[in-house]
Design a protein around this motif. Structure first.
Motif, PDB file in Angstrom:
ATOM      1  N   UNK A  46      -2.013  46.311  37.150  1.00  0.00           N
ATOM      2  CA  UNK A  46      -2.266  47.591  37.831  1.00  0.00           C
ATOM      3  C   UNK A  46      -0.994  48.409  37.957  1.00  0.00           C
ATOM      4  N   UNK A  47       0.095  47.701  38.290  1.00  0.00           N
ATOM      5  CA  UNK A  47       1.376  48.391  38.427  1.00  0.00           C
ATOM      6  C   UNK A  47       1.770  49.014  37.095  1.00  0.00           C
ATOM      7  N   UNK A  48       1.540  48.247  36.022  1.00  0.00           N
ATOM      8  CA  UNK A  48       1.900  48.726  34.687  1.00  0.00           C
ATOM      9  C   UNK A  48       1.076  49.961  34.323  1.00  0.00           C
ATOM     10  N   UNK A  49      -0.213  49.913  34.671  1.00  0.00           N
ATOM     11  CA  UNK A  49      -1.085  51.045  34.347  1.00  0.00           C
ATOM     12  C   UNK A  49      -0.615  52.333  35.018  1.00  0.00           C
ATOM     13  N   UNK A  50      -0.061  52.165  36.220  1.00  0.00           N
ATOM     14  CA  UNK A  50       0.423  53.348  36.941  1.00  0.00           C
ATOM     15  C   UNK A  50       1.805  53.763  36.453  1.00  0.00           C
ATOM     16  N   UNK A  65       9.534  46.486  29.074  1.00  0.00           N
ATOM     17  CA  UNK A  65       8.917  46.599  27.739  1.00  0.00           C
ATOM     18  C   UNK A  65       8.250  45.293  27.331  1.00  0.00           C
ATOM     19  N   UNK A  66       8.911  44.191  27.674  1.00  0.00           N
ATOM     20  CA  UNK A  66       8.340  42.887  27.314  1.00  0.00           C
ATOM     21  C   UNK A  66       7.017  42.662  28.057  1.00  0.00           C
ATOM     22  N   UNK A  67       6.974  43.064  29.310  1.00  0.00           N
ATOM     23  CA  UNK A  67       5.729  42.935  30.065  1.00  0.00           C
ATOM     24  C   UNK A  67       4.620  43.761  29.401  1.00  0.00           C
ATOM     25  N   UNK A  68       4.960  44.976  29.039  1.00  0.00           N
ATOM     26  CA  UNK A  68       3.980  45.846  28.359  1.00  0.00           C
ATOM     27  C   UNK A  68       3.416  45.159  27.119  1.00  0.00           C
ATOM     28  N   UNK A  69       4.339  44.569  26.337  1.00  0.00           N
ATOM     29  CA  UNK A  69       3.908  43.920  25.101  1.00  0.00           C
ATOM     30  C   UNK A  69       2.960  42.748  25.402  1.00  0.00           C
ATOM     31  N   UNK A  70       3.307  41.968  26.401  1.00  0.00           N
ATOM     32  CA  UNK A  70       2.465  40.814  26.743  1.00  0.00           C
ATOM     33  C   UNK A  70       1.086  41.286  27.212  1.00  0.00           C
ATOM     34  N   UNK A  71       1.074  42.314  28.051  1.00  0.00           N
ATOM     35  CA  UNK A  71      -0.199  42.813  28.571  1.00  0.00           C
ATOM     36  C   UNK A  71      -1.076  43.375  27.450  1.00  0.00           C
ATOM     37  N   UNK A  72      -0.421  43.969  26.473  1.00  0.00           N
ATOM     38  CA  UNK A  72      -1.141  44.607  25.384  1.00  0.00           C
ATOM     39  C   UNK A  72      -1.681  43.571  24.396  1.00  0.00           C
ATOM     40  N   UNK A  73      -0.812  42.627  24.016  1.00  0.00           N
ATOM     41  CA  UNK A  73      -1.150  41.735  22.905  1.00  0.00           C
ATOM     42  C   UNK A  73      -1.365  40.285  23.333  1.00  0.00           C
ATOM     43  N   UNK A  74      -0.965  39.967  24.571  1.00  0.00           N
ATOM     44  CA  UNK A  74      -1.070  38.569  25.004  1.00  0.00           C
ATOM     45  C   UNK A  74       0.056  37.713  24.440  1.00  0.00           C
ATOM     46  N   UNK A  75       0.942  38.318  23.684  1.00  0.00           N
ATOM     47  CA  UNK A  75       2.041  37.567  23.073  1.00  0.00           C
ATOM     48  C   UNK A  75       3.365  38.287  23.305  1.00  0.00           C
TER      49      UNK A  75
END
Length: 628
Positions: A46-50, A65-75
């Motif tokens: 949720x924090x990332x979405x905001x 950025x790494x968190x974004x990548x994990x949330x997007x791709x799971x990897x």
DNA sequence: GCCGTTTTCGGCCCGACTGTTTTCAGTCG
């Protein structure tokens, strides 16, 4: 993705970087980010979405950025590349006490040791002691570390460790010359799991105190022993650390050894900015600190080495230093005590030195308590004395050991105003629970006991309740007309843990008779992970239906967890603390529930059973109305 | 890698104990 899973990515990065002997500050940054993620009450997604990721302390551009990548791709490609650079078994070796990255790498390069099993095979060959820089003792220590690792892979549970720790504290208090004794570390912070027992004391005769401690019947083996510190192993295989400090340093030492680490670092850093040095010996005003202070640092360096340098070589230097710090300081401690002491006898003095009010040990997790203290919005957390009754108890009507009368008596002895009898229903087969007929009988008996107490003029009331099983389809195990006759209804899941429980719990919340959801995530510490559930959605429904969530106080559950308690409070859901006791002696686990509530920042008004009997019954009535 | 009442670059908490070596590195909390 949940925060814990995400945090594990960064723990693993930190582990691998440690083995690659990377910049320790970079490693710490990943470590810190992982810890921050673990203690966030809000879902990181949720924090990332905001777009507010980088507002989270410890998360900057890179990790964001790494968190974004994990949330997007799971990897995470970075981690996947990193994994290829070292044998995977090396990471698990970091968990062996006494083995650090340097030793692990050395053993890997010299002998090709890639796993704990490899190491176990190598040890009997006595090759390690032949390495330069290693000896007989080093090899022995590795062996002991492995044994400890095998014995104690999991952290111990609070409720199992605390009784042993308190027993030792009470014994030490009786030792001649000992003045003050306190638990420290995670045990004092009442963390749900404990790594070791930390004990702090002051003594007129430290040497003697340490000698006595080493001989205690609870101690199996002494691993390290100095003039102020002992590391020992208990007969149960748990590490026990004792530190003996001077009375004027007791508060500083207590604060320091209570932790947690991140909390301490923040406090010390605040100290540095104020020209202070804060360590376990006290709070010291250090001239030149915060500026260039190169001379100071030189002196500090010299001081650090003082106790260990060749006497002949340092004679001249030493003369100067002694003059600066005074003759009577203990060997090796003088550097630590450099500067003018301005406090440290109490923890309050430490906090005051950095402009903070006292922060309770349970809050010291670097979960925003320092910021809250600075802004004057620390919670006035709940205390055991605020609890007016136990809202989860079993009797012989299901799988409890005691009669209704005995449970009532135990409640009276604990000075409660009320106690909720909440036995299982029949679906929970092994408990020989209650059907409609049996619960009618129980209600009659409760009435009789209440009547007798009333006649005796005892101000205490048993409440009629049930721990009603929630079936897989979300329906309840007793008909509504029965539930309607009870004072309070607890609903809980006891079967089919494999399925997603979100809808199941939500339909229970929507039943007008359900007041409390017990052990909401189903976890059993060290045994069973929480079941799949979108707790955020459940809490949202709880808020709308005015259903309370239980904080099950039993030490192998503590469910809700501290962090979930904090989230419940933020969302506006009441928490009910119940012991789930099956024996009257277990009713004392209430203190672990209260401690966990404290750790979750809960205040008196956030907890249902701090209400008086009238308020509680009023709450039930009001809640029923709003559900209709 | 993060962060700023010391800085957008250069810091980043601080000390005890052990083992092996003789001045310090490694580990832990």
């Amino acid at each position: 993705m949940d925060n814990i899973t995400l945090a594990n990515f960064f723990h693993e990065i930190a582990d691998i970087l440690e083995l690659k002997e990377e910049n320790p500050f970079r490693i710490n940054a990943y470590r810190r980010a992982a810890q921050v993620l673990e203690s966030l009450t809000q879902n990181i997604e949720e924090i990332a979405q905001k777009g507010k990721l980088e507002e989270v302390p410890g998360i900057g551009e890179g990790i964001g950025e790494k968190i974004q990548e994990i949330l997007k791709t799971g990897r995470l490609r970075y981690l996947e590349e990193l994994r290829k650079t070292i044998p995977p078994g090396l990471i698990s070796m970091l968990a062996v006490p006494g083995l650090g990255p340097k030793t692990i790498l050395r053993l890997y390069h010299e002998f090709g040791v890639e796993t704990i099993e490899d190491l176990e095979r190598l040890l009997p060959q006595h090759k390690i002691c032949q390495l330069e820089g290693f000896g007989e003792r080093s090899e022995e220590k590795i062996k002991e570390g492995l044994e400890q690792f095998r014995r104690h892979q999991k952290r111990s549970l609070l409720g199992k460790v605390e009784p042993l720790a308190l027993e030792i504290v009470r014994t030490l208090e009786k030792v001649k010359g000992v003045n003050r004794v306190s638990l420290a570390g995670s045990l004092r912070r009442k963390k749900e799991t404990i790594g070791d027992i930390d004990i702090l004391c002051t003594s007129d005769n430290p040497k003697e105190t340490i000698a006595v401690f080493c001989q205690l019947p609870q101690i199996k083996e002494v691993k390290a022993r100095g003039t102020t510190k002992v590391v020992a192993l208990s007969k149960t295989g748990l590490e026990i650390d004792l530190r003996v400090v001077e009375p004027e340093a007791f508060g500083a030492a207590l604060h320091y050894f209570t932790g947690n680490k991140q909390h301490n670092i923040k406090i010390r850093t605040m100290g540095i900015k104020r020209g202070l040095k804060i360590n376990e010996y006290g709070v010291f005003k250090v001239e030149g600190r915060g500026k260039e202070g190169e001379e100071e640092q030189d002196k500090e360096e010299a001081e650090k080495n003082r106790g260990t340098q060749d006497e002949e070589k340092t004679k001249e230097k030493e003369g100067e230093i002694k003059e600066a710090v005074g003759e009577n300081e203990g060997e090796g401690e003088s550097a630590a005590k450099e500067g003018v002491r301005i406090g440290g006898a109490t923890e309050e003095e430490v906090f005051r030195a950095v402009g903070l009010p006292y922060i309770e040990p349970e809050l010291r997790e670097d979960r925003g308590e320092i910021e809250a203290a600075l802004e004057g919005r620390l919670p006035k957390t709940i205390n055991l004395s605020d609890i007016k009754g136990d809202l989860h108890c079993h009797t012989k009507y299901s799988d409890g050991h005691n009669t209704i009368e005995e449970v009532a008596q135990a409640g009276i002895e604990r000075e409660y105003e009320y106690l909720l009898i909440s036995d299982h229903t029949t679906t929970v087969g092994i408990t020989h629970g209650m059907d409609a007929e049996k619960i009618q009988r129980q209600m009659e008996e409760i009435e009789k006991v209440n009547q007798r107490l009333k006649e005796k003029g005892v101000r205490f009331r048993l409440l009629k309740g049930v721990e009603c099983d929630i079936k897989a389809d979300g329906s309840l195990d007793l008909p509504d007309e029965i539930l309607a006759q009870l004072d309070l209804v607890i609903a809980a899941i006891h079967s089919k843990f494999g399925m997603d429980q979100t809808e199941r719990l939500i339909s229970a919340c929507q039943n007008p008779h359900v007041d409390i959801i017990a052990h909401p995530t189903g976890r059993k510490l060290g045994e069973r992970d929480p079941y799949q559930v979108d707790l955020e959605r459940v809490m949202e429904v709880c808020r709308k239906t005015k259903t309370a969530l239980e904080l099950n106080a039993f030490w192998n559950r503590l469910d809700l967890s501290d962090i979930n308690c904090k989230r419940a409070k933020e969302i506006g859901v009441k928490v009910s603390i119940g012991t789930d006791s099956h024996h009257i002696l277990e009713m004392d686990v209430m203190r672990y529930g209260v401690a966990t509530a404290k750790r979750g920042w809960l205040e008196k008004e956030d907890v249902l059973n701090t209400c008086s009997l009238e308020e509680l019954l009023g709450w039930v009535k009001n809640r029923k109305k709003s559900k209709e």
